[in-house]
Design a protein around this motif. Structure first.
Motif, PDB file in Angstrom:
ATOM      1  N   ALA A  22      -0.225   3.148  -2.884  1.00 31.14           N
ATOM      2  CA  ALA A  22       0.284   3.552  -1.576  1.00 31.14           C
ATOM      3  C   ALA A  22       0.242   2.388  -0.592  1.00 31.14           C
ATOM      4  O   ALA A  22       1.159   2.206   0.221  1.00 31.14           O
ATOM      5  N   ASP A  23      -0.819   1.598  -0.655  1.00 31.83           N
ATOM      6  CA  ASP A  23      -0.961   0.478   0.268  1.00 31.83           C
ATOM      7  C   ASP A  23       0.155  -0.538   0.078  1.00 31.83           C
ATOM      8  O   ASP A  23       0.768  -1.012   1.048  1.00 31.83           O
ATOM      9  N   LEU A  24       0.438  -0.896  -1.170  1.00 34.48           N
ATOM     10  CA  LEU A  24       1.475  -1.894  -1.428  1.00 34.48           C
ATOM     11  C   LEU A  24       2.852  -1.374  -1.020  1.00 34.48           C
ATOM     12  O   LEU A  24       3.683  -2.136  -0.492  1.00 34.48           O
ATOM     13  N   LYS A  25       3.111  -0.083  -1.248  1.00 32.47           N
ATOM     14  CA  LYS A  25       4.379   0.492  -0.803  1.00 32.47           C
ATOM     15  C   LYS A  25       4.492   0.427   0.715  1.00 32.47           C
ATOM     16  O   LYS A  25       5.550   0.099   1.267  1.00 32.47           O
ATOM     17  N   THR A  26       3.401   0.748   1.393  1.00 34.02           N
ATOM     18  CA  THR A  26       3.410   0.740   2.858  1.00 34.02           C
ATOM     19  C   THR A  26       3.610  -0.666   3.398  1.00 34.02           C
ATOM     20  O   THR A  26       4.381  -0.880   4.347  1.00 34.02           O
ATOM     21  N   PHE A  27       2.895  -1.636   2.831  1.00 29.88           N
ATOM     22  CA  PHE A  27       3.096  -3.027   3.248  1.00 29.88           C
ATOM     23  C   PHE A  27       4.566  -3.406   3.142  1.00 29.88           C
ATOM     24  O   PHE A  27       5.144  -3.989   4.064  1.00 29.88           O
ATOM     25  N   SER A  28       5.174  -3.088   1.995  1.00 29.82           N
ATOM     26  CA  SER A  28       6.577  -3.452   1.771  1.00 29.82           C
ATOM     27  C   SER A  28       7.493  -2.757   2.772  1.00 29.82           C
ATOM     28  O   SER A  28       8.421  -3.376   3.319  1.00 29.82           O
ATOM     29  N   ALA A  29       7.251  -1.459   3.010  1.00 32.76           N
ATOM     30  CA  ALA A  29       8.106  -0.702   3.924  1.00 32.76           C
ATOM     31  C   ALA A  29       8.067  -1.266   5.335  1.00 32.76           C
ATOM     32  O   ALA A  29       9.052  -1.166   6.086  1.00 32.76           O
ATOM     33  N   LEU A  30       6.933  -1.884   5.699  1.00 36.53           N
ATOM     34  CA  LEU A  30       6.772  -2.399   7.062  1.00 36.53           C
ATOM     35  C   LEU A  30       6.934  -3.919   7.148  1.00 36.53           C
ATOM     36  O   LEU A  30       6.602  -4.527   8.157  1.00 36.53           O
ATOM     37  N   GLY A  31       7.432  -4.522   6.077  1.00 36.17           N
ATOM     38  CA  GLY A  31       7.803  -5.929   6.147  1.00 36.17           C
ATOM     39  C   GLY A  31       6.699  -6.923   5.926  1.00 36.17           C
ATOM     40  O   GLY A  31       6.832  -8.092   6.322  1.00 36.17           O
ATOM     41  N   ALA A  32       5.607  -6.514   5.296  1.00 34.18           N
ATOM     42  CA  ALA A  32       4.526  -7.445   4.973  1.00 34.18           C
ATOM     43  C   ALA A  32       4.472  -7.673   3.464  1.00 34.18           C
ATOM     44  O   ALA A  32       4.720  -6.743   2.673  1.00 34.18           O
ATOM     45  N   TYR A  33       4.155  -8.894   3.066  1.00 30.86           N
ATOM     46  CA  TYR A  33       3.969  -9.206   1.648  1.00 30.86           C
ATOM     47  C   TYR A  33       2.598  -8.694   1.223  1.00 30.86           C
ATOM     48  O   TYR A  33       1.578  -9.060   1.808  1.00 30.86           O
ATOM     49  N   GLY A  34       2.567  -7.844   0.192  1.00 28.01           N
ATOM     50  CA  GLY A  34       1.321  -7.203  -0.208  1.00 28.01           C
ATOM     51  C   GLY A  34       0.574  -7.946  -1.290  1.00 28.01           C
ATOM     52  O   GLY A  34       1.153  -8.363  -2.299  1.00 28.01           O
ATOM     53  N   THR A  35      -0.736  -8.123  -1.082  1.00 23.05           N
ATOM     54  CA  THR A  35      -1.641  -8.618  -2.114  1.00 23.05           C
ATOM     55  C   THR A  35      -2.715  -7.563  -2.323  1.00 23.05           C
ATOM     56  O   THR A  35      -2.943  -6.707  -1.462  1.00 23.05           O
ATOM     57  N   ALA A  36      -3.393  -7.605  -3.476  1.00 16.41           N
ATOM     58  CA  ALA A  36      -4.301  -6.507  -3.804  1.00 16.41           C
ATOM     59  C   ALA A  36      -5.483  -6.976  -4.636  1.00 16.41           C
ATOM     60  O   ALA A  36      -5.328  -7.783  -5.548  1.00 16.41           O
ATOM     61  N   VAL A  37      -6.643  -6.426  -4.315  1.00 19.83           N
ATOM     62  CA  VAL A  37      -7.868  -6.600  -5.098  1.00 19.83           C
ATOM     63  C   VAL A  37      -8.323  -5.214  -5.527  1.00 19.83           C
ATOM     64  O   VAL A  37      -8.512  -4.324  -4.689  1.00 19.83           O
ATOM     65  N   LEU A  38      -8.512  -5.022  -6.824  1.00 18.27           N
ATOM     66  CA  LEU A  38      -8.821  -3.706  -7.377  1.00 18.27           C
ATOM     67  C   LEU A  38     -10.329  -3.481  -7.439  1.00 18.27           C
ATOM     68  O   LEU A  38     -11.072  -4.327  -7.946  1.00 18.27           O
ATOM     69  N   THR A  39     -10.783  -2.344  -6.903  1.00 21.10           N
ATOM     70  CA  THR A  39     -12.213  -2.029  -6.891  1.00 21.10           C
ATOM     71  C   THR A  39     -12.595  -0.947  -7.895  1.00 21.10           C
ATOM     72  O   THR A  39     -13.771  -0.830  -8.251  1.00 21.10           O
TER      73      THR A  39
END
Length: 272
Positions: A22-39
């Motif tokens: 959900a976070d990466l989709k939201t970043f993309s929808a709002l024009g930010a490049y998404g990076t992620a660290v998995l916990t």
């Protein structure tokens, strides 16, 4: 010009409605490049969570360190951290603000009601993560857990609990009142400068999976793009709430799952 970069440090949701997805989709929808660290990995769908498999804390720290060694991050959102050790490692890694302002969504209970963390993890978020957080975004049950008090039952109780959360060390608090019901969804933004109440009409929908993840990641994406942030959170909070409102209204059109379906992260984008 380089892209605005947002980082999510959170768990995985195989159904795609919450967590990292959900976070990466939201970043993309709002024009930010998404990076992620998995916990953590979860076994999860729109009806509930059947299992949680934490990522070792040292490896979470290594993921963050390796990413920041190469990529400039402008804002970070933390979500489900799973264990106390992971919460402490994430707090230590983010303490220097090398990953920009930190928005903490203290994910403790899924929309389905399944509890996702134990008491030790809650204590680590309270004592280690909140003091290095610029904005924390708990819902009513999460605020109660962090304060070790009974959950608020009325909107009138929200400002007091929000101010109490400020005393735990975050720069600002967005206490979400969605659990309280009623015709409006009422959130309270508390900062050192005072309390602001923000309201939206409640959307009558079952597609509420991942709303907390989506709101906090929307705020982080906007901050990464220069909208609001420490010192003036209101612009990012209001725009993020408007975005979530649209996603909630369109969620059921996706037809995903048979429980609490996801919000539509690309509402207004896919349509056009």
């Amino acid at each position: 010009m380089t892209a605005a970069v947002a980082l999510t440090v959170a768990g995985s949701d195989p159904s795609g409605g919450a967590g990292i997805q959900a976070d990466l989709k939201t970043f993309s929808a709002l024009g930010a490049y998404g990076t992620a660290v998995l916990t953590a990995l979860t076994a999860q769908n729109t009806r509930g969570v059947t299992g949680v498999h934490p990522v070792p804390a040292a490896f979470v720290r290594e993921q963050i360190a390796t990413l920041l060694d190469d990529v400039t991050v402008h804002a970070t959102k933390t979500g489900m951290l799973g264990t106390a050790d992971v919460a402490r490692e994430v707090a230590a890694a983010l303490a220097g603000r090398a990953a920009g302002p930190v928005v903490c969504d203290p994910v403790m209970v899924a929309t389905s009601g399944d509890r996702l963390v134990d008491d030790d993890a809650i204590a680590a978020v309270r004592t280690d993560l909140l003091p290095v957080t610029d904005l924390v975004t708990p819902n009513v049950p999460e605020a109660a857990a962090l304060l070790d008090v009974a959950p608020a039952t009325t909107v009138d109780e929200l400002p007091g609990q929000a101010r109490a959360l400020l005393e735990l060390g975050p720069g600002a608090v967005l206490l979400k009142g969605g659990h309280l019901g009623g015709t409006e969804s009422v959130d309270v933004l508390a900062t050192a400068g005072g309390v602001v109440v923000t309201r939206r009409p409640r959307v009558d929908t079952a597609a509420t999976h991942g709303t907390g993840c989506t709101l906090s990641s929307a705020i982080a994406a906007l901050v990464a793009r220069g909208v609001g942030g420490p010192g003036d959170w209101e612009p990012a909070v209001e725009r993020a709430r408007d975005h979530l409102q649209r996603m909630l209204a369109a969620g059921e059109s996706l037809g995903i799952g048979s429980g609490h379906g996801p919000v539509h992260h690309f509402a207004g984008i896919w349509d056009s």
